[in-house]
Scaffold this motif. Structure first.
Motif, mmCIF file in Angstrom:
data_model
loop_
_atom_site.group_PDB
_atom_site.id
_atom_site.type_symbol
_atom_site.label_atom_id
_atom_site.label_comp_id
_atom_site.label_asym_id
_atom_site.label_seq_id
_atom_site.Cartn_x
_atom_site.Cartn_y
_atom_site.Cartn_z
ATOM 1 N N THR A 134 -7.105 -0.095 10.247
ATOM 2 C CA THR A 134 -6.193 0.451 9.252
ATOM 3 C C THR A 134 -6.462 -0.212 7.901
ATOM 4 O O THR A 134 -6.648 -1.430 7.842
ATOM 5 C CB THR A 134 -4.728 0.199 9.658
ATOM 6 N N TRP A 135 -6.474 0.605 6.838
ATOM 7 C CA TRP A 135 -6.645 0.127 5.461
ATOM 8 C C TRP A 135 -5.245 -0.003 4.853
ATOM 9 O O TRP A 135 -4.572 1.007 4.602
ATOM 10 C CB TRP A 135 -7.469 1.107 4.633
ATOM 11 N N PHE A 136 -4.788 -1.229 4.629
ATOM 12 C CA PHE A 136 -3.451 -1.459 4.067
ATOM 13 C C PHE A 136 -3.518 -1.848 2.594
ATOM 14 O O PHE A 136 -4.422 -2.590 2.172
ATOM 15 C CB PHE A 136 -2.739 -2.592 4.818
ATOM 16 N N VAL A 137 -2.529 -1.368 1.823
ATOM 17 C CA VAL A 137 -2.313 -1.820 0.447
ATOM 18 C C VAL A 137 -0.826 -2.158 0.310
ATOM 19 O O VAL A 137 -0.004 -1.756 1.148
ATOM 20 C CB VAL A 137 -2.705 -0.738 -0.585
ATOM 21 N N ARG A 138 -0.469 -2.869 -0.732
ATOM 22 C CA ARG A 138 0.936 -3.206 -0.949
ATOM 23 C C ARG A 138 1.715 -1.992 -1.438
ATOM 24 O O ARG A 138 1.229 -1.226 -2.274
ATOM 25 C CB ARG A 138 1.060 -4.346 -1.957
ATOM 26 N N ARG A 139 2.923 -1.835 -0.919
ATOM 27 C CA ARG A 139 3.763 -0.705 -1.327
ATOM 28 C C ARG A 139 4.106 -0.791 -2.807
ATOM 29 O O ARG A 139 4.226 0.235 -3.491
ATOM 30 C CB ARG A 139 5.041 -0.685 -0.478
ATOM 31 N N ASP A 140 4.264 -2.012 -3.326
ATOM 32 C CA ASP A 140 4.612 -2.193 -4.739
ATOM 33 C C ASP A 140 3.373 -2.434 -5.611
ATOM 34 O O ASP A 140 3.487 -2.835 -6.769
ATOM 35 C CB ASP A 140 5.584 -3.361 -4.902
ATOM 36 N N GLY A 141 2.187 -2.179 -5.046
ATOM 37 C CA GLY A 141 0.949 -2.423 -5.778
ATOM 38 C C GLY A 141 0.485 -1.230 -6.592
ATOM 39 O O GLY A 141 1.119 -0.164 -6.605
ATOM 40 N N ALA A 142 -0.657 -1.390 -7.248
ATOM 41 C CA ALA A 142 -1.178 -0.358 -8.157
ATOM 42 C C ALA A 142 -2.039 0.679 -7.440
ATOM 43 O O ALA A 142 -2.366 1.711 -8.018
ATOM 44 C CB ALA A 142 -1.997 -1.030 -9.261
ATOM 45 N N ILE A 143 -2.411 0.404 -6.187
ATOM 46 C CA ILE A 143 -3.317 1.319 -5.480
ATOM 47 C C ILE A 143 -2.517 2.382 -4.746
ATOM 48 O O ILE A 143 -1.758 2.085 -3.818
ATOM 49 C CB ILE A 143 -4.223 0.558 -4.492
ATOM 50 N N LYS A 144 -2.683 3.616 -5.181
ATOM 51 C CA LYS A 144 -1.988 4.746 -4.551
ATOM 52 C C LYS A 144 -2.983 5.719 -3.893
ATOM 53 O O LYS A 144 -2.592 6.498 -3.033
ATOM 54 C CB LYS A 144 -1.157 5.501 -5.591
ATOM 55 N N SER A 145 -4.222 5.676 -4.337
ATOM 56 C CA SER A 145 -5.252 6.546 -3.770
ATOM 57 C C SER A 145 -6.609 5.873 -3.936
ATOM 58 O O SER A 145 -6.721 4.818 -4.588
ATOM 59 C CB SER A 145 -5.252 7.912 -4.466
ATOM 60 N N ALA A 146 -7.635 6.491 -3.377
ATOM 61 C CA ALA A 146 -8.976 5.895 -3.408
ATOM 62 C C ALA A 146 -9.475 5.667 -4.834
ATOM 63 O O ALA A 146 -10.177 4.690 -5.098
ATOM 64 C CB ALA A 146 -9.946 6.791 -2.650
ATOM 65 N N LYS A 147 -9.111 6.517 -5.762
ATOM 66 C CA LYS A 147 -9.620 6.381 -7.140
ATOM 67 C C LYS A 147 -9.137 5.090 -7.813
ATOM 68 O O LYS A 147 -9.731 4.636 -8.805
ATOM 69 C CB LYS A 147 -9.217 7.589 -7.988
ATOM 70 N N ALA A 213 1.174 -6.015 11.031
ATOM 71 C CA ALA A 213 1.415 -5.752 9.599
ATOM 72 C C ALA A 213 2.341 -4.560 9.416
ATOM 73 O O ALA A 213 3.251 -4.588 8.572
ATOM 74 C CB ALA A 213 0.092 -5.520 8.886
ATOM 75 N N LYS A 214 2.126 -3.509 10.200
ATOM 76 C CA LYS A 214 2.975 -2.313 10.110
ATOM 77 C C LYS A 214 4.419 -2.650 10.478
ATOM 78 O O LYS A 214 5.359 -2.216 9.800
ATOM 79 C CB LYS A 214 2.434 -1.221 11.027
ATOM 80 N N ASN A 215 4.595 -3.444 11.521
ATOM 81 C CA ASN A 215 5.934 -3.796 11.976
ATOM 82 C C ASN A 215 6.709 -4.612 10.938
ATOM 83 O O ASN A 215 7.939 -4.527 10.858
ATOM 84 C CB ASN A 215 5.866 -4.580 13.290
ATOM 85 N N ARG A 216 6.007 -5.384 10.131
ATOM 86 C CA ARG A 216 6.678 -6.236 9.141
ATOM 87 C C ARG A 216 7.108 -5.445 7.899
ATOM 88 O O ARG A 216 7.956 -5.886 7.143
ATOM 89 C CB ARG A 216 5.754 -7.382 8.722
ATOM 90 N N GLY A 217 6.487 -4.292 7.679
ATOM 91 C CA GLY A 217 6.895 -3.442 6.564
ATOM 92 C C GLY A 217 6.363 -3.925 5.216
ATOM 93 O O GLY A 217 5.695 -4.958 5.109
ATOM 94 N N GLY A 218 6.643 -3.143 4.178
ATOM 95 C CA GLY A 218 6.251 -3.509 2.824
ATOM 96 C C GLY A 218 4.832 -3.125 2.455
ATOM 97 O O GLY A 218 4.388 -3.361 1.329
ATOM 98 N N LEU A 219 4.100 -2.506 3.400
ATOM 99 C CA LEU A 219 2.724 -2.101 3.145
ATOM 100 C C LEU A 219 2.582 -0.599 3.337
ATOM 101 O O LEU A 219 3.361 0.023 4.055
ATOM 102 C CB LEU A 219 1.767 -2.833 4.084
ATOM 103 N N GLU A 220 1.564 -0.031 2.692
ATOM 104 C CA GLU A 220 1.260 1.387 2.845
ATOM 105 C C GLU A 220 -0.146 1.538 3.431
ATOM 106 O O GLU A 220 -1.020 0.692 3.201
ATOM 107 C CB GLU A 220 1.321 2.112 1.498
ATOM 108 N N VAL A 221 -0.351 2.616 4.165
ATOM 109 C CA VAL A 221 -1.671 2.905 4.728
ATOM 110 C C VAL A 221 -2.455 3.744 3.727
ATOM 111 O O VAL A 221 -2.029 4.844 3.362
ATOM 112 C CB VAL A 221 -1.544 3.652 6.065
ATOM 113 N N LEU A 222 -3.583 3.210 3.272
ATOM 114 C CA LEU A 222 -4.437 3.943 2.341
ATOM 115 C C LEU A 222 -5.298 4.951 3.096
ATOM 116 O O LEU A 222 -5.433 6.103 2.692
ATOM 117 C CB LEU A 222 -5.317 2.963 1.554
#
Length: 346
Positions: A134-147, A213-222
């Motif tokens: 799984t590719w994780f990024v922070r939910r409050d981070g700047a990465i929303k998509s591959a670009k 990581a998924k269970n702890r929350g606060g991350l998004e799957v890219l």
């Protein structure tokens, strides 16, 4: 002349005795090896394997008695970094290459290692708890998509790993070159906290760390390995793991390889049919909480297929890890010691 004839005859007699002794010694050594008869070995064999550190069908083959049924006793040798496993198998420190993908074997053979795949292992699955990576990024981070990845730090367990192969395909499909991102080599176990603290921008993690990581929350799957595999033509094969031995071991102990294949296949299908119980067994072996335990599923087949291996060869070619035509799928594996493929067992 008489003296020379006697000397010559004596020499021939000694040579015959020496030759006879070496043939006898070789025959004795061969006779002492276990034979595969009626689905099991005629005598026990201690198989040296790296101690599993995550969910693995080897745990089930051991703890549910499938190894014992065929006469194999697993001898755990401790941990080994993935980059050194092929070398340890060639040296004989381990018999089984029990972790990795066709790409790993291709790279090892390209480097001159005489190692060959004898059986498939896990495959990928869209279920988040059974997924390869799984590719994780922070939910409050700047990465929303591959670009948004340009200029960002992407962590993975190792260079030349399955993570690098699949991440390379993900970047290429999104028109991002590898020199536009920074690759950080980091153990899976360390990536989640590094991501949460901002030391990296993307974490690429295997089970059980993706589930934790998924269970702890606060991350998004890219993205996921399954999604990348689907775009490459087969989501399940993006998780295809393989089991291999050195060519020397295959030559010297073909019957042990046969027995291993039988036990491993039984363990794979047991997991498919008793998944929750298998998680519990693995959690007890690994001494972890079962709620953090994530596992894999296995293909319902008994031997390797060319297209399975070729998926990873083509993946390597598309992303510059192998030159076009440099690696042939058929050179990486063999079904010749598979008792089901050969019709020895049904």
């Amino acid at each position: 002349m008489k003296k020379m004839l006697v000397t010559g005859l004596m020499g021939l007699t000694i040579l015959a005795l020496i030759t006879g002794c070496s043939v006898f010694t070789q025959k004795t050594a061969d006779d002492d090896k276990p034979k595969f008869i009626n689905g099991k070995l005629t005598k026990e064999f201690h198989l040296k394997v790296v101690t599993p550190t995550s969910f693995n069908e080897l745990i089930i083959a051991d703890k549910k008695g499938f190894f014992k049924e065929v006469g194999i006793i697993p001898e755990y040798t401790g941990s080994a970094p993935s980059g050194t496993l092929a070398q340890s198998v060639i040296k004989g420190d381990n018999h089984l290459f029990g972790s990795g993908h066709p790409s790993t074997i291709a790279a090892a053979r390209k480097a001159g290692a005489g190692i060959k795949i004898v059986l498939h292992s896990m495959v990928d699955d869209p279920d988040p708890d059974k997924m390869h990576m799984t590719w994780f990024v922070r939910r409050d981070g700047a990465i929303k998509s591959a670009k948004d990845l340009v200029g960002k730090k992407i962590a993975m367990s190792g260079l030349g790993s399955c993570a690098e192969f699949l991440n390379g395909d993900f970047l290429r499909r999104n028109d991002i070159s590898r020199d536009q991102v920074e690759i950080v080599v980091m153990k899976d176990a360390q990536q989640e906290q590094a991501l949460r603290h901002g030391f990296i921008d993307v974490a690429i993690v295997h089970p059980p760390y993706n589930k934790i990581a998924k269970n702890r929350g606060g991350l998004e799957v890219l993205t996921t390995s399954y999604e990348i595999g689907e775009l490459a033509g087969n989501g399940a094969l993006s998780g295809l793991a393989v089991r291999a031995f050195s060519e020397e071991f295959i030559r010297d102990y073909p019957d042990v390889v046969k027995a291993y294949i039988v036990a491993d296949l039984k363990a794979q299908q047991y997991i498919n049919e008793h998944y929750e119980e298998s998680l519990q067994v693995a959690a007890e072996f690994l001494k972890v909480d079962v709620k953090d335990m994530a596992g894999n599923i296995y293909p319902r087949q008994q031997w390797l297929k060319d297209e399975d291996i070729d998926f990873w060869v083509k993946l390597g070619e598309r992303n510059g890890f192998f030159a076009q035509g440099e690696i042939k799928a058929s050179d990486l594996y063999t079904n010749e010691l598979n008792p089901y493929y050969k019709g020895e067992l049904q």
